[in-house]
Design an enzyme around this catalytic site. Structure first.
Site, short mmCIF file in Angstrom:
data_model
loop_
_atom_site.label_atom_id
_atom_site.label_comp_id
_atom_site.label_asym_id
_atom_site.label_seq_id
_atom_site.Cartn_x
_atom_site.Cartn_y
_atom_site.Cartn_z
N ASP A 12 0.89 -1.15 0.00
CA ASP A 12 0.00 0.00 0.00
C ASP A 12 0.93 1.21 0.00
O ASP A 12 1.50 1.54 1.04
CB ASP A 12 -0.90 -0.01 1.23
CG ASP A 12 -1.84 1.19 1.28
OD1 ASP A 12 -2.12 1.78 0.22
OD2 ASP A 12 -2.27 1.54 2.39
N GLU A 72 -1.30 -1.47 -4.59
CA GLU A 72 -2.57 -0.77 -4.72
C GLU A 72 -2.35 0.46 -5.58
O GLU A 72 -1.39 1.21 -5.39
CB GLU A 72 -3.10 -0.37 -3.34
CG GLU A 72 -4.51 0.18 -3.40
CD GLU A 72 -5.12 0.34 -2.03
OE1 GLU A 72 -5.77 -0.60 -1.57
OE2 GLU A 72 -4.93 1.41 -1.43
N ASP A 145 -2.42 0.94 7.07
CA ASP A 145 -1.63 0.80 5.83
C ASP A 145 -1.07 -0.62 5.72
O ASP A 145 -0.97 -1.17 4.62
CB ASP A 145 -0.49 1.83 5.81
CG ASP A 145 -1.01 3.24 5.94
OD1 ASP A 145 -1.17 3.91 4.91
OD2 ASP A 145 -1.26 3.67 7.08
#
Length: 192
Positions: A12, A72, A145
């Site tokens: 992420d 992501e 996260d």
């Protein structure tokens, strides 16, 4: 005979906090190898933070030897400066993974949430609760996260299990063909 586990590094991206999750996946079996976040000081120069992101991904690749990298995609907001910084962080993470000779796959936040919870609009708490069920983890990471990155890795595993599912990237034709080619290569006994 059981296939060897595929190690997946999920990320992420972020300029202040970059989450990462690493899983070993074989069929329905998932083992979490690492879940954490690299926290970067806002007092550091932007380029120094990018360097640290690159070094962290390189270290994870060296330590865990992942076979695949999933990240992501940035969420597009209205602040152009923030988007540029996030895009750079993502690019540096991808470059580090590619230097490790891994295939890279990008997933939208909505696709990740859909894969984990069945709801593309799920909140971070719902994603974490479902990840707990899927991975049997008990301890919540300090920052979302990290769990978001784990969700990216698990989403990638689920997508690899169903190569006919909708593509994670806008270029559906080439990605789904690559998915089928990979599926056929990994499962020759199922083609006939």
């Amino acid at each position: 005979m059981k296939k060897p586990a595929t190690i997946i590094l999920g990320v992420d991206p972020g300029t202040l906090v970059m989450g990462y999750g690493i899983i070993a996946a074989s069929g329905e079996d998932l083992e979490v190898l690492a879940i954490d976040a690299l926290k970067l000081s806002s007092k550091k120069d932007n380029y120094e933070r990018l360097r640290l992101i690159y070094l962290k991904i390189t270290e994870l690749v060296r330590l865990y030897k992942p076979h695949e990298f999933a990240i992501e995609a940035p969420f597009f907001g209205k602040n152009v400066q923030s988007m540029m910084k996030l895009g750079r962080a993502q690019g540096v993470a991808i470059a580090a993974a590619m230097a490790g000779d891994m295939p890279v796959t990008e997933y939208s936040p909505k696709k990740v949430k859909q894969a984990i919870t069945g709801n593309g609009n799920a909140d971070k708490e719902q994603v974490w609760q479902m990840l707990q069920r899927i991975t049997k983890l008990e301890d919540r990471p300090q920052v979302f996260d990290a769990s978001d990155a784990l969700a990216v890795a698990v989403c990638h595993h689920f997508s690899a299990q169903r190569p006919y599912a909708a593509s994670a990237t806008p270029n559906k034709r080439s990605r789904s063909k690559a998915g089928w080619d990979q599926f056929i290569q990994q499962n020759p006994e199922r083609v006939g």
